[in-house]
Scaffold this motif. Structure first.
Motif, short mmCIF file in Angstrom:
data_model
loop_
_atom_site.label_atom_id
_atom_site.label_comp_id
_atom_site.label_asym_id
_atom_site.label_seq_id
_atom_site.Cartn_x
_atom_site.Cartn_y
_atom_site.Cartn_z
N VAL A 66 0.84 -1.20 0.00
CA VAL A 66 0.00 0.00 0.00
C VAL A 66 0.87 1.24 0.00
O VAL A 66 1.79 1.38 0.82
CB VAL A 66 -0.93 0.03 1.23
CG1 VAL A 66 -1.77 1.31 1.22
CG2 VAL A 66 -1.83 -1.19 1.27
N LEU B 188 0.41 5.00 0.79
CA LEU B 188 -0.63 5.63 1.60
C LEU B 188 -0.32 7.10 1.90
O LEU B 188 0.67 7.41 2.56
CB LEU B 188 -0.78 4.84 2.90
CG LEU B 188 -1.84 5.27 3.89
CD1 LEU B 188 -3.24 5.21 3.28
CD2 LEU B 188 -1.77 4.36 5.13
N CYS C 169 -3.05 3.22 8.57
CA CYS C 169 -1.89 2.35 8.80
C CYS C 169 -2.04 1.62 10.13
O CYS C 169 -1.75 0.42 10.23
CB CYS C 169 -0.61 3.18 8.77
SG CYS C 169 0.89 2.19 8.86
N LEU D 131 -4.45 -1.24 9.76
CA LEU D 131 -3.87 -2.33 8.99
C LEU D 131 -2.85 -3.12 9.81
O LEU D 131 -2.82 -4.36 9.77
CB LEU D 131 -3.20 -1.79 7.72
CG LEU D 131 -4.12 -1.19 6.66
CD1 LEU D 131 -3.29 -0.60 5.53
CD2 LEU D 131 -5.09 -2.23 6.12
N LYS D 132 -2.02 -2.42 10.56
CA LYS D 132 -0.93 -3.07 11.28
C LYS D 132 -1.38 -3.74 12.58
O LYS D 132 -0.63 -4.53 13.16
CB LYS D 132 0.18 -2.06 11.58
CG LYS D 132 0.91 -1.58 10.33
CD LYS D 132 1.62 -2.73 9.61
CE LYS D 132 2.45 -2.24 8.44
NZ LYS D 132 3.22 -3.32 7.80
N VAL E 194 3.48 -1.09 4.08
CA VAL E 194 2.86 0.23 3.90
C VAL E 194 3.94 1.28 3.75
O VAL E 194 4.81 1.42 4.60
CB VAL E 194 1.95 0.58 5.10
CG1 VAL E 194 1.40 2.00 4.93
CG2 VAL E 194 0.81 -0.42 5.24
N ALA F 166 4.40 1.99 9.94
CA ALA F 166 4.80 2.23 8.55
C ALA F 166 6.15 1.57 8.27
O ALA F 166 7.06 1.59 9.10
CB ALA F 166 4.88 3.73 8.28
#
Length: 253
Positions: free
Chosen positions: A51, A53, A66, A69-70, A80, A100
């Protein structure tokens, strides 16, 4: 034909999405999203491999996307790259805190973009391979017809397979973190077994097998023939012991 990796590009400015897509579309399948909510939907529906982002978006900023997602089991290893016009140290620290993997500054440099995407995808493929091999090993371990228990160098239980839990009367994660000797070995044998295992994890040789009476959760006892093997990391350092046991009680009349 080899399947192409999917790259999700997320930015509320269409021109930036189109420009990054132009840089990448010759090598990757490009997916677009224009806000944080749509990005999460695209991740769920299209399962991208990476991704890109944007940080500054109106409805849900890139940091929040983020973080989501993480912290999800399904997407925690999804690479990411945060794309931002912000250059302050605090902004990068905030990105690192939410997980990230990389950062790109705006305006995006084509060579830098292509290089970082390629590098992170290479790492992801290695991780995917390692996870697949690990899962195959765990499945084999779990379905084995013998008791299998992994203990660390402190003799704490790290892993128990289904057969082990069933034979000893424990729930799936109940033994994890427990001291192997104090929990499973009869009191009159604990000092000898502890000394034997402590010697093993510092390099002493292991016997072909040993037979020990093991205490089950309900207080009953079973006779187990143990075949122990040392576990080592890539540098040859001992990280624990895998104890494979055959329940001999089932052969007793």
């Amino acid at each position: 034909m080899q399947k192409r990796d999917k790259v999700l590009i997320v930015d509320d400015e269409q021109a930036i999405v189109e420009l990054m897509g132009l840089y990448l579309k010759s090598d990757y399948e490009v997916i677009n999203a224009y806000n944080g909510g749509e990005a999460l939907e695209r991740v769920k529906a299209d399962k991208p491999d990476l991704v890109l982002l944007d940080v500054m978006m109106p409805d849900m900023n890139g940091y929040e996307v983020c973080r989501i997602l993480k912290t999800s089991v399904e997407t925690q290893f999804l690479p990411v790259i945060m794309v931002t016009a912000l250059s302050g140290k605090d902004d990068r620290i905030k990105g690192i805190e939410v997980g990230a993997d990389e950062f790109l500054g705006k305006p995006v440099n084509r060579l830098e973009l292509v290089t970082r995407v390629k590098s992170l995808l290479r790492i992801k493929h290695l991780q995917d391979k390692m996870l697949a091999e690990r899962n195959d090993a765990i499945n084999y371990f779990d379905e084995a017809g013998f008791i299998a228990i992994v203990i660390d160098t402190q003799l704490k239980i790290n892993l128990v397979n289904k057969k082990g839990n069933q034979s000893l009367g424990y729930e799936e994660f109940e033994l994890i973190g427990q001291d192997f000797v104090n929990t499973l070995i009869k009191e009159d044998m604990r000092s000898d077994v502890r000394a034997y295992l402590e010697a093993a994890v510092v390099g002493s040789s292991l016997p072909e097998y040993s037979e020990l009476v093991v205490e089950c959760k309900d207080g009953s006892e079973i006779l187990v023939r143990w075949y122990d093997s040392l576990l080592k990391d890539g540098d040859g350092n001992i990280t624990g012991v895998i104890c494979s046991g055959e329940d001999l009680s089932i052969f007793e009349e």
